[in-house]
Every structure is written in C-alpha cells, then in structure tokens.
Design an enzyme around this catalytic site. Structure first.
Site, mmCIF file in Angstrom:
data_model
loop_
_atom_site.group_PDB
_atom_site.id
_atom_site.type_symbol
_atom_site.label_atom_id
_atom_site.label_comp_id
_atom_site.label_asym_id
_atom_site.label_seq_id
_atom_site.Cartn_x
_atom_site.Cartn_y
_atom_site.Cartn_z
ATOM 1 N N ARG A 362 -24.757 33.018 24.821
ATOM 2 C CA ARG A 362 -24.901 33.957 25.914
ATOM 3 C C ARG A 362 -24.037 35.211 25.737
ATOM 4 O O ARG A 362 -24.467 36.318 26.051
ATOM 5 C CB ARG A 362 -24.565 33.298 27.252
ATOM 6 C CG ARG A 362 -25.497 32.165 27.647
ATOM 7 C CD ARG A 362 -25.233 31.696 29.070
ATOM 8 N NE ARG A 362 -25.589 32.723 30.036
ATOM 9 C CZ ARG A 362 -24.725 33.482 30.672
ATOM 10 N NH1 ARG A 362 -23.417 33.341 30.457
ATOM 11 N NH2 ARG A 362 -25.137 34.392 31.525
ATOM 12 N N CYS A 393 -19.356 32.792 10.720
ATOM 13 C CA CYS A 393 -19.158 33.997 9.904
ATOM 14 C C CYS A 393 -19.934 35.150 10.536
ATOM 15 O O CYS A 393 -20.959 35.604 10.022
ATOM 16 C CB CYS A 393 -19.603 33.748 8.467
ATOM 17 S SG CYS A 393 -18.544 32.607 7.590
#
Length: 468
Positions: A362, A393
């Site tokens: 979100r 990453c």
C-alpha cells in the site's frame, strides 16, 4: 542520533519534522487506540492481541506474520449487520478472504462478495451458501460465468456489453436463469487516491450514466430471458470518509432507476451503493462508525426517493476494509537500524524489518500512510522520527514512511503495524522470492494459524525446471 533539546527531539537543530499531522508523542511506547483492534493493549510495554502476548504468538510462526483479532473482526461484522439491518450487507472478500474468514462472515449473518473464480472457490470450499454470494469483476470469463450460474450464485454484477452477451449465452447453454445487477459509473470524483476512485468516467469499471451506456445496458439485460434484472450497482471508490460522494452518486443512480421505470416500465427491486468506507491508518484519519454511516446513507437515499416520487428499493452495501482492516496487524523483526545524514545537518533513522512491500504494497502503490509501535518490550527512550523499510532490493520499499519509535529500537526488536487487514495479504507477492507470511487468528488467548506461511517448496512448485 539528533542533538538533544530541552523541549524535545523535534526541536533540535536539523531535526526532521515529518508530515504536518504527525505529532511527537509524550510516550513512544503508548498505543493510539483508534488505530488498533479492540483487544490490542500494552502490558509492561509488550503488545497483546486477543489475550496473548505478541512475542509468544510469533515465537511459533516466526515473522513477518499477520495477526487477526477474531473478536474484533466478528464485532465489526455484527456492527454493520445491526446498523444496516434493513439492508443486505455483503462482505467484500477482495479485502481479505480465506475459508475461515468466509465462515465467520456467514456465521455473523453477512453475505459475501467475490470478484474472481478463485475467490468463488474459497467461498465454496468454506461451505458458503451460493445464493448468498455476489459475483463482481470487470472481465469475468465465460468459464467463470458458467461456474457461477451452475453453482446458483445469488447475483452477478455485469460490467460490459460483452459480459451481458457472454452471460446470456451461458444461461441459454445451461437452461438457467440468473439474477443480474448492472454496474454503473455515476461520474463522482471521490476524494481518494486515483487508483481506488472507481466512479469517475475515465476508468475501467461499469457503464456510464451520463454517456447513455447504462440505460442501454439495462435494455440489453431486459431483452435476455435468462437474465433477471434486480437493479443498479454503484461504487465510488475506497477509503472514503465524506458522505457527500454517496449523496451525489445516489442522486444520479436513483434518477436512472426512476428513468428505467418511466421509459421501460420496469421497477427494479434493488440498489447497491457499494462500500469503500474508510478506516483510521494514522491519527489524521477520522472514519465514521457503521451506525453513523447507516443513518447518513439512509437519509440520503430516502430524500432522493421522495424527490423522485418513488419507493425506496432494497438496499445493499459492501464493507470490506471497514471490517477486516483494523482487525489485523503485521508483526516484523528488526534487522538493522541505520542513521543517514541529510542536507542541512538532519539525520533520518531507517529501521529495516524482515518483510516489506511483498506483504504490504500500500505505501509504495498508493503513497499510503501507516503507523507502528515497538511490540516486544518497554522502552523509556525518547521518541525519534523513524522510517520503517523492508528488505527488498527497491528504494520504494517503505512500510511506514514516518512514525515516532523509541530511540533505542534495535535489531531483534519486534515492530507491529496496525490496520493491515485489508489488501495487504490479498495483494502480497513473492517479490525477490520472499515467502508470503502466515495469517494467525487470536481469540481469548487461543492461537490458530488460518493461512500457513509459504515454504520454499511452495515457491518452486510451479518452477518447471526446478527438478531437472
């Protein structure tokens, strides 16, 4: 660590201030009650949910883990059923759905809304009466529609002319009749993120009222003997706090409802106003409770019906987030704490946890705000403005953009994020090949894993080269 100041950390030279609505707490250890489930509390600094200490709960399942407060979920479901007693209340399964939750929904007297064949499978596996299921979706396949019709799903919400044709074909093939609602767009610009505003004209859902497609869709449904037209369906978006959007939508949808009666001689018996009711993710949010929502929405609909000189149709609403959102929190273990020097002498504290955007997309997707608390111990340290980030990453892998945590937060601590019941597990992914976390239900001190953690075998189950 920023330089200390007699009036508090935030007054020190070069200190970061955070968003305007975020206030430095007197006690960084304290909970903000409106952000948490009803059983959540701190005992000697340790977070408890459902009568169990959170460190004890996650000791058996590891972290990250979603903790679902069963009493809170059931209480919110009952509150909607009781407040909207004259309505049909559908739980919006897309917010979070598993077989256990589907059973809770049925036991609390709610109906269930699904939007894919997969969600329908969960509902069927849970033993939900198909007649109490509504089937949404803007691109339902022929196979999904056939399955829904054969199962006896209570209503199908059609979303395009192609789908009307597809569903009519299914009814001819099967010799069955199915109840239909027509999804319409009311041209309402809901005050929410553009990705979850769903009633303005320029988006994929529904038939436009102003463009005339909605009336044509009604005509086509009425022309098909296998389609039983029940009414219109409108949904203005998600995380909505202002009832004015519902007022505009109701006015336009009821005007079409009356027009169908006048021009086509058909009085549709039902009207669905959707859901999208907001919850408190941070102290800036001020949601309405179900009783207030029911009063306001009913008043709006009754007023419009009087103005149009029509009887009020049978109404339905579809809360999802408003039920499950506050009932769940996510628990993480801190892995690293890093202070980064910024321009102007300020320093930002980054707390990295063992999950991230794979279990809560979100923040990255909607620029959403969340809160958090230290869950595993008491701390007397002064609060420090902190950014909680994940292990992916990806620079945008942020879980909580700005929150005050005790300044001594350290590797091994548990951090809990409230309000993660809606869309976090539902939208979870295996990004970077992380495993999806478990969902653990807690009630009266009892702990039950209702969705287990994925394993590496699960991860490789569809990798066809794994065994070569």
């Amino acid at each position: 660590m920023p330089t200390s100041h007699p009036s508090g950390w935030a007054h020190a030279d070069g200190a970061l201030r955070g968003p305007h609505w975020l206030r430095e707490p007197e006690d960084a250890d304290a909970l903000v009650p409106q952000l948490w489930s009803t059983t959540a509390r701190k005992v000697d600094g340790v977070l408890h949910v459902g009568g169990r200490a959170v460190p004890d709960v996650v000791a058996d399942v590891n972290t990250p883990a979603y903790l679902l407060d069963e009493d809170d979920f059931r209480g919110r479901a009952r509150a909607f059923r009781e407040a909207f007693a004259d309505y049909d209340v559908y739980y919006a399964g897309k917010a979070f759905l598993c077989t256990t939750v589907a059973r809770w929904v049925a036991e609390e007297g709610l109906l269930l809304d699904v939007c894919t064949g997969g969600e329908l499978t969960v509902a069927e596996r849970a033993g939900v009466d198909p007649a109490r299921i509504g089937f949404h979706g803007n691109n339902k396949s022929h196979a999904e529609l056939r399955r829904a019709v054969v199962a006896g799903v209570g209503r199908i919400i059609v979303d395009s002319f192609h789908e009307i044709e597809r569903l009519a074909e299914v009814t001819r093939e099967t010799g069955r009749t199915t109840s239909v609602m027509v999804r319409v767009t009311a041209g309402v610009e809901a005050h929410t993120h553009e990705y979850i505003a769903t009633a303005h004209e320029d988006q994929k859902f529904g038939f436009s009222i102003t463009g005339g497609d909605a009336l044509e869709a009604v005509r086509r449904v009425l022309s098909e003997p296998g389609l039983d037209l029940r009414g219109l369906h409108s949904h203005i978006g998600s995380q909505i706090f202002d009832s004015s959007g519902f007022e505009v939508a109701a006015r336009r949808v009821l005007a079409l409802h009356a027009r169908v009666a006048d021009e086509l001689g058909v009085t549709m018996p039902e009207l669905d106003l959707g859901g999208g009711f907001g919850i408190a993710y941070t102290t800036q949010d001020d949601p309405s409770d179900p009783a207030q929502l029911a009063t306001e929405i009913t008043k709006i609909v009754d007023g419009e019906c009087r103005a149009l000189g029509i009887e009020r149709p049978r109404l339905s609403v579809e809360p999802g987030r408003a039920i499950v959102g506050p009932s769940m929190c996510t628990v993480y273990t801190v892995g690293t704490v890093k202070e980064v020097a910024l321009d102007g002498g300020a320093r930002r504290t980054y707390v990295s946890v063992d999950g991230g955007m794979s279990d809560n997309i979100r923040t990255a997707l909607y620029d959403a705000d969340h809160s958090c608390t230290l869950a595993s111990r008491r701390s007397a340290a002064a609060p420090v403005l902190t950014r909680v980030v994940g292990k992916h990453c990806e620079a945008g892998d942020v879980v909580v953009r700005d929150e005050f945590l005790p300044g001594d937060v350290a590797p091994g601590d548990l951090v809990a994020v409230p309000g993660t019941g809606a869309y976090c597990w539902s939208m979870a992914s295996n990004y970077n090949h992380l495993l999806r976390p478990p969902v653990v239900a807690v009630r009266d001190g009892e702990v039950h894993v209702i969705v287990r953690r994925e394993t590496e075998d699960d991860l490789l189950a569809t990798d066809m080269g794994a065994d070569q």
